[in-house]
Design a protein around this motif. Structure first.
Motif, PDB file in Angstrom:
ATOM      1  N   PHE A 459     -40.811  21.124  -9.459  1.00 54.18           N
ATOM      2  CA  PHE A 459     -39.757  20.857  -7.667  1.00 54.18           C
ATOM      3  C   PHE A 459     -38.897  19.518  -8.459  1.00 54.18           C
ATOM      4  O   PHE A 459     -39.658  18.376  -9.274  1.00 54.18           O
ATOM      5  CB  PHE A 459     -40.819  20.499  -7.144  1.00 54.18           C
ATOM      6  N   PRO A 460     -37.905  19.362  -7.595  1.00 51.66           N
ATOM      7  CA  PRO A 460     -36.942  18.436  -8.077  1.00 51.66           C
ATOM      8  C   PRO A 460     -37.652  16.813  -7.972  1.00 51.66           C
ATOM      9  O   PRO A 460     -38.599  16.278  -6.783  1.00 51.66           O
ATOM     10  CB  PRO A 460     -36.088  17.838  -7.489  1.00 51.66           C
ATOM     11  N   TYR A 461     -37.526  16.298  -8.555  1.00 51.13           N
ATOM     12  CA  TYR A 461     -37.568  14.375  -8.268  1.00 51.13           C
ATOM     13  C   TYR A 461     -37.032  13.887  -6.875  1.00 51.13           C
ATOM     14  O   TYR A 461     -36.231  14.286  -6.463  1.00 51.13           O
ATOM     15  CB  TYR A 461     -37.435  13.574  -9.346  1.00 51.13           C
ATOM     16  N   VAL A 462     -37.977  13.710  -5.989  1.00 48.55           N
ATOM     17  CA  VAL A 462     -38.004  13.310  -4.361  1.00 48.55           C
ATOM     18  C   VAL A 462     -38.407  11.561  -4.239  1.00 48.55           C
ATOM     19  O   VAL A 462     -39.502  11.044  -5.078  1.00 48.55           O
ATOM     20  CB  VAL A 462     -38.653  13.375  -3.595  1.00 48.55           C
ATOM     21  N   PRO A 463     -38.031  10.638  -3.416  1.00 49.99           N
ATOM     22  CA  PRO A 463     -38.767   9.021  -3.291  1.00 49.99           C
ATOM     23  C   PRO A 463     -39.924   9.288  -2.205  1.00 49.99           C
ATOM     24  O   PRO A 463     -40.699  10.424  -1.624  1.00 49.99           O
ATOM     25  CB  PRO A 463     -36.898   8.356  -2.502  1.00 49.99           C
ATOM     26  N   ASP A 464     -40.502   8.226  -2.128  1.00 49.09           N
ATOM     27  CA  ASP A 464     -41.722   8.030  -1.240  1.00 49.09           C
ATOM     28  C   ASP A 464     -41.003   8.385   0.083  1.00 49.09           C
ATOM     29  O   ASP A 464     -39.794   8.235   0.374  1.00 49.09           O
ATOM     30  CB  ASP A 464     -42.669   7.301  -1.272  1.00 49.09           C
ATOM     31  N   VAL A 465     -42.207   8.504   0.988  1.00 53.94           N
ATOM     32  CA  VAL A 465     -41.714   8.492   2.544  1.00 53.94           C
ATOM     33  C   VAL A 465     -41.137   7.187   2.932  1.00 53.94           C
ATOM     34  O   VAL A 465     -40.467   7.157   4.047  1.00 53.94           O
ATOM     35  CB  VAL A 465     -43.082   8.700   3.613  1.00 53.94           C
ATOM     36  N   GLU A 466     -41.871   6.290   2.287  1.00 58.34           N
ATOM     37  CA  GLU A 466     -41.043   4.070   2.664  1.00 58.34           C
ATOM     38  C   GLU A 466     -39.374   4.724   2.577  1.00 58.34           C
ATOM     39  O   GLU A 466     -38.455   4.127   3.464  1.00 58.34           O
ATOM     40  CB  GLU A 466     -41.300   3.922   2.035  1.00 58.34           C
ATOM     41  N   THR A 467     -39.118   5.246   0.960  1.00 55.78           N
ATOM     42  CA  THR A 467     -36.745   5.136   0.945  1.00 55.78           C
ATOM     43  C   THR A 467     -37.003   6.370   1.877  1.00 55.78           C
ATOM     44  O   THR A 467     -35.785   5.902   2.275  1.00 55.78           O
ATOM     45  CB  THR A 467     -37.249   5.700  -0.562  1.00 55.78           C
ATOM     46  N   PHE A 468     -37.458   7.235   2.071  1.00 58.14           N
ATOM     47  CA  PHE A 468     -37.308   8.535   2.571  1.00 58.14           C
ATOM     48  C   PHE A 468     -36.617   7.741   4.311  1.00 58.14           C
ATOM     49  O   PHE A 468     -35.004   7.613   4.725  1.00 58.14           O
ATOM     50  CB  PHE A 468     -37.294   9.370   3.732  1.00 58.14           C
ATOM     51  N   VAL A 469     -37.359   6.577   5.166  1.00 57.32           N
ATOM     52  CA  VAL A 469     -36.965   6.230   6.002  1.00 57.32           C
ATOM     53  C   VAL A 469     -36.094   5.247   5.992  1.00 57.32           C
ATOM     54  O   VAL A 469     -34.874   4.788   6.506  1.00 57.32           O
ATOM     55  CB  VAL A 469     -38.205   5.736   6.666  1.00 57.32           C
ATOM     56  N   ASP A 470     -36.499   4.229   4.839  1.00 54.28           N
ATOM     57  CA  ASP A 470     -35.485   3.315   4.548  1.00 54.28           C
ATOM     58  C   ASP A 470     -34.293   3.323   4.718  1.00 54.28           C
ATOM     59  O   ASP A 470     -33.055   2.873   4.897  1.00 54.28           O
ATOM     60  CB  ASP A 470     -36.219   2.127   3.654  1.00 54.28           C
ATOM     61  N   GLU A 471     -33.836   4.442   3.734  1.00 53.77           N
ATOM     62  CA  GLU A 471     -32.197   4.963   3.616  1.00 53.77           C
ATOM     63  C   GLU A 471     -31.759   6.106   4.037  1.00 53.77           C
ATOM     64  O   GLU A 471     -30.528   6.559   3.907  1.00 53.77           O
ATOM     65  CB  GLU A 471     -32.311   4.949   1.709  1.00 53.77           C
ATOM     66  N   GLY A 472     -32.517   6.041   5.058  1.00 55.12           N
ATOM     67  CA  GLY A 472     -31.703   7.328   6.189  1.00 55.12           C
ATOM     68  C   GLY A 472     -31.855   8.642   5.639  1.00 55.12           C
ATOM     69  O   GLY A 472     -31.042   9.294   6.432  1.00 55.12           O
ATOM     70  N   LEU A 473     -32.970   8.869   4.679  1.00 53.39           N
ATOM     71  CA  LEU A 473     -32.210  10.450   4.060  1.00 53.39           C
ATOM     72  C   LEU A 473     -33.368  11.198   4.750  1.00 53.39           C
ATOM     73  O   LEU A 473     -33.146  12.573   4.723  1.00 53.39           O
ATOM     74  CB  LEU A 473     -33.543  10.214   3.244  1.00 53.39           C
ATOM     75  N   ASN A 474     -33.935  10.911   6.046  1.00 52.41           N
ATOM     76  CA  ASN A 474     -34.576  12.082   6.872  1.00 52.41           C
ATOM     77  C   ASN A 474     -33.487  11.977   8.233  1.00 52.41           C
ATOM     78  O   ASN A 474     -34.280  12.086   9.230  1.00 52.41           O
ATOM     79  CB  ASN A 474     -36.093  11.079   7.561  1.00 52.41           C
ATOM     80  N   GLN A 475     -32.089  11.594   8.413  1.00 59.66           N
ATOM     81  CA  GLN A 475     -31.941  12.054   9.211  1.00 59.66           C
ATOM     82  C   GLN A 475     -30.340  12.491   8.877  1.00 59.66           C
ATOM     83  O   GLN A 475     -29.514  12.372  10.731  1.00 59.66           O
ATOM     84  CB  GLN A 475     -31.141  10.258   9.968  1.00 59.66           C
ATOM     85  N   LYS A 476     -29.717  12.976   7.654  1.00 59.56           N
ATOM     86  CA  LYS A 476     -29.301  13.864   7.287  1.00 59.56           C
ATOM     87  C   LYS A 476     -29.512  14.873   6.160  1.00 59.56           C
ATOM     88  O   LYS A 476     -30.465  14.296   5.852  1.00 59.56           O
ATOM     89  CB  LYS A 476     -27.581  12.779   7.520  1.00 59.56           C
ATOM     90  N   PRO A 477     -28.789  15.862   6.296  1.00 58.93           N
ATOM     91  CA  PRO A 477     -28.681  16.337   4.647  1.00 58.93           C
ATOM     92  C   PRO A 477     -29.063  15.647   3.627  1.00 58.93           C
ATOM     93  O   PRO A 477     -27.912  14.858   3.749  1.00 58.93           O
ATOM     94  CB  PRO A 477     -28.035  17.655   5.201  1.00 58.93           C
ATOM     95  N   VAL A 478     -29.956  15.967   3.025  1.00 62.95           N
ATOM     96  CA  VAL A 478     -29.497  14.775   1.249  1.00 62.95           C
ATOM     97  C   VAL A 478     -29.845  16.207   0.536  1.00 62.95           C
ATOM     98  O   VAL A 478     -30.676  17.454   0.490  1.00 62.95           O
ATOM     99  CB  VAL A 478     -31.157  13.914   1.466  1.00 62.95           C
ATOM    100  N   PHE A 479     -29.435  16.360  -0.887  1.00 59.66           N
ATOM    101  CA  PHE A 479     -29.899  17.524  -1.956  1.00 59.66           C
ATOM    102  C   PHE A 479     -30.587  16.313  -2.795  1.00 59.66           C
ATOM    103  O   PHE A 479     -29.849  15.397  -3.115  1.00 59.66           O
ATOM    104  CB  PHE A 479     -28.201  17.386  -3.134  1.00 59.66           C
ATOM    105  N   PHE A 480     -31.446  17.117  -3.657  1.00 58.76           N
ATOM    106  CA  PHE A 480     -32.266  16.750  -4.601  1.00 58.76           C
ATOM    107  C   PHE A 480     -31.954  17.629  -5.885  1.00 58.76           C
ATOM    108  O   PHE A 480     -32.495  18.851  -5.605  1.00 58.76           O
ATOM    109  CB  PHE A 480     -33.892  16.677  -3.787  1.00 58.76           C
ATOM    110  N   GLY A 481     -32.172  17.340  -6.683  1.00 56.68           N
ATOM    111  CA  GLY A 481     -32.415  18.165  -7.880  1.00 56.68           C
ATOM    112  C   GLY A 481     -30.896  18.485  -8.451  1.00 56.68           C
ATOM    113  O   GLY A 481     -31.011  19.758  -9.025  1.00 56.68           O
ATOM    114  N   CYS A 482     -30.593  17.458  -8.193  1.00 60.00           N
ATOM    115  CA  CYS A 482     -28.325  17.961  -9.001  1.00 60.00           C
ATOM    116  C   CYS A 482     -28.463  18.538 -10.137  1.00 60.00           C
ATOM    117  O   CYS A 482     -27.278  19.083 -10.325  1.00 60.00           O
ATOM    118  CB  CYS A 482     -27.867  16.490  -7.813  1.00 60.00           C
TER     119      CYS A 482
END
Length: 661
Positions: A459-482
């Motif tokens: 499974f591709p590398y992903v950040p921790d949940v704090e980063t998801f929230v702090d960086e707004g990665l949980n608010q719009k589509p994001v690609f992982f493992g590009c």
């Protein structure tokens, strides 16, 4: 998403009657089967049935997917990559999968909007969305509320969300949840009482011959919302029925999968040791080393030893009731049926339900019982299988999100299936305000370093949940493992993941997981918002988003061919690929230090060894959630650190507070 009424298409089940429950009832029946039948196989690849089905699906999916890519990239400066990616053979085309998360009716409705954005049968999806991606999809997985969505579409003759929406006000409309599942008749007490009487009679009849659980009742109740045109919500409708439906036989739809977890009474589930089970039209079982075996789903309920019926030539059919299977993936909601005293339903209905439930043991509140255990004494199949799974008379399964992997990714990550890209639809309620925070991805990432996933998953590398929230990665589509080149430390090159989180656009879609009734207006609002979440607000936030999705679809093939990417794709990846940035508090990742080419190389490399990642990474996720106070105890993925009794207490407060019924 446009709403226009048209005549409801009558569901056709011609030619599939042989696959229904033999007695056309909820009670499984004895049937004849081959004297030499082998019901269990080792999971050393996809089944022959799945492989044969894929041969029919691949050319259909390839044609549809190419059509979408061509339309989405028509304004690109160079489209020569398309011919290279799709090649001269249908087997060259990228393999697409969609995974729909759990989260109750919120996940079902918001997920429906997301799926409709991929469906060219949806009004406006081609011009304002990603229409055609669904037609080019090979695998469609659902978990808990997400499996209510995928199961509804698949087992209603592959209906569309558009068709369901267009018939919202029709009699026997699908997903008519204006009244809760407990009080289905609303003010009509007689209707509610009659339905529960039918449910209890069906389950009681099964109980005369087989062990039953609260999930039997839950699954029967759910079915009335999913299959309203069928007799008593499809009381005799089976999971394996789909095999004989023309729309599936002809591979005109994706391959549906639903996910559950193995669990025994009194035990806990954590993400690194749970056994993930999948149900598909042909089989039920697990890829995990704790079992690594599958059985024919049609003959569940057969008393067998070593994969062979105890009585030669005699099997059982009808155990795989479609509502029971869909209920198995969402057993967390069984708890509602135990909170009858907190509801405002009539005393008549309350007394009826309470009387039937009073003898259920506490340890089985959230468990679906599959008895006899189809894997009994099958340790010969896979020597490393967990003895508890193969030596027990009964098999116990629970909500697929109880291990916190609330998006059903594990079946889609199997190397044997060769998936190139996964659309991960996240409608989890991870935060206090019921928004997702990416936790499902972090838990799946962790799994590949634990005993169930090491060497088995990538499974591709992903950040921790704090980063998801702090960086707004949980608010719009994001690609992982590009960039596959940055993933060489993993067991194999994993699929590229397009993460699509639930976020507010035109409607407050962060509804409680335990909200069990939605008005017509609320349902349409949720679905519309889901469409917008998947399409960058109907492509108004980014008119090039469809082209970026096309670039992501082609990415794995493009890299394997070492072909040149169009400049537009380079820009897309700079815009949508995770750039490797993590919160300052995150300690389990470090940047690759080579982001000169932009987000095309934007992945990170874990600094810890596999063993330390499986420990510290998980701890980091937990502490991040705790420190930020974002993890909600009422999240749809379950709370493995609590006992079922504690979960019941929490739910009682929630139910009482929001007046769900």
């Amino acid at each position: 998403m446009h709403i226009e009424l048209y005549a409801f298409a009558v569901l056709s089940y011609a030619g599939v009657s042989s696959a229904w429950s033999p007695g056309n009832s909820y009670v499984p029946q004895n049937v004849s089967c081959a004297s030499d039948i082998q019901l269990v196989r080792e999971a050393n690849g996809v089944s022959t049935n799945e492989s044969d089905w894929l041969k029919k699906r691949r050319p259909i999916a390839s044609k549809a997917l190419r059509s979408f890519v061509e339309r989405a990239t028509k304004n690109f400066s160079d489209t020569s990559l398309i011919d290279k990616v799709f090649g001269s053979s249908d087997t060259d085309a990228p393999v697409v999968a969609i995974g729909a998360s759990g989260g109750g009716y919120r996940a079902m409705l918001s997920g429906a909007g997301m799926v409709s954005a991929f469906d060219n049968r949806t009004d406006g999806a081609n011009d304002h969305g990603l229409g055609g991606v669904l037609q080019g999809t090979t695998y469609l997985a659902g978990l808990s509320g997400g499996n209510w969505l995928t199961g509804t579409l698949a087992w209603n003759n592959w209906t569309s969300v558009q068709e369901i929406v267009d018939n919202t006000t029709a009699d026997n409309s699908i997903w008519d949840i204006s009244d809760s599942i407990i009080n289905s008749g609303g003010v009509d007490i007689v209707s509610t009482s009659e339905r529960w009487d039918h449910i209890f009679t069906a389950v009681d009849d099964k109980h005369d011959k087989f062990n039953t659980s609260l999930t039997d009742i839950w699954g029967r109740a759910l079915s009335y919302n999913f299959f309203p045109s069928l007799y008593r919500g499809g009381v005799g409708y089976t999971w394996s029925t789909l095999r004989d439906a023309d729309v599936f036989k002809n591979a005109e739809m994706p391959f549906p999968i639903t996910v559950a977890d193995g669990r025994y009474p009194g035990t806990k589930i954590v993400n690194l040791n749970s056994t993930v089970f999948e149900f598909n039209p042909f089989e039920m079982g697990s890829w995990d080393p704790s079992l690594r075996a599958f059985t024919d789903v049609k003959y569940l309920g057969t008393k067998a030893s070593g994969g062979k019926p105890v009585s030669s030539g005699e099997c059982v059919a009808g155990f795989d009731n479609v509502g029971f299977v869909m209920g198995t993936s969402s057993t967390l909601f069984n708890q509602f049926l135990l909170r009858i005293n907190t509801t405002s339903i009539s005393s008549v209905v309350k007394k009826l339900i309470t009387h039937f439930l009073k003898e259920l043991s506490d340890e089985e509140d959230d468990i679906a019982i599959y008895a006899p255990n189809p894997f009994y004494k099958t340790d010969y199949v896979y020597q490393n299988s967990t003895k508890g799974l193969v030596n027990s008379d009964d098999l116990f399964l629970v909500d697929g999100g109880e291990d916190d992997e609330n998006i059903p990714l594990v079946p889609l990550l199997q190397k044997e299936r060769g998936v190139d890209i996964i659309f991960a639809l996240d409608n989890s309620a991870d935060t206090e305000l019921y928004w997702p925070d990416g936790a499902s991805l972090t838990y799946t990432y962790d799994r590949q370093f634990g005993k169930q996933g090491k060497g088995q998953l990538a499974f591709p590398y992903v950040p921790d949940v704090e980063t998801f929230v702090d960086e707004g990665l949980n608010q719009k589509p994001v690609f992982f493992g590009c960039d596959a080149g940055n993933l060489t430390d993993l067991a194999y090159t994993p699929p590229l993941v397009i993460y699509v989180p639930n976020a507010k656009h035109s409607y407050p879609s962060n509804q409680s997981t335990f909200k069990l009734s939605y008005s017509d207006k609320e349902r349409l609002g949720m679905i519309r918002n889901g469409f917008e979440a998947a399409t960058r607000n109907n492509l108004t936030d980014d008119s090039n988003f469809a082209g970026c999705v096309a670039c992501a679809i082609m990415r794995r093939r493009q890299q394997s061919l070492n072909a040149t990417f169009p400049k537009e794709c380079q820009q897309c990846f700079s815009n949508y690929c995770w750039n490797g940035k993590t919160s300052s508090k995150a300690t389990n990742f470090t940047q690759n230090n080579d982001f000169s080419s932009g987000a095309v190389s934007s992945t990170v490399v874990a600094t810890a060894s596999a063993s330390s990642v499986s420990g510290s990474s998980s701890a980091s996720v937990s502490s991040g959630s705790s420190s930020s106070g974002s993890r909600s105890s009422s999240g749809d993925a379950g709370t493995p650190v609590f006992s079922p009794r504690t979960v019941l207490s929490v739910m009682a407060v929630v139910v009482s507070a929001v007046g769900l019924f």
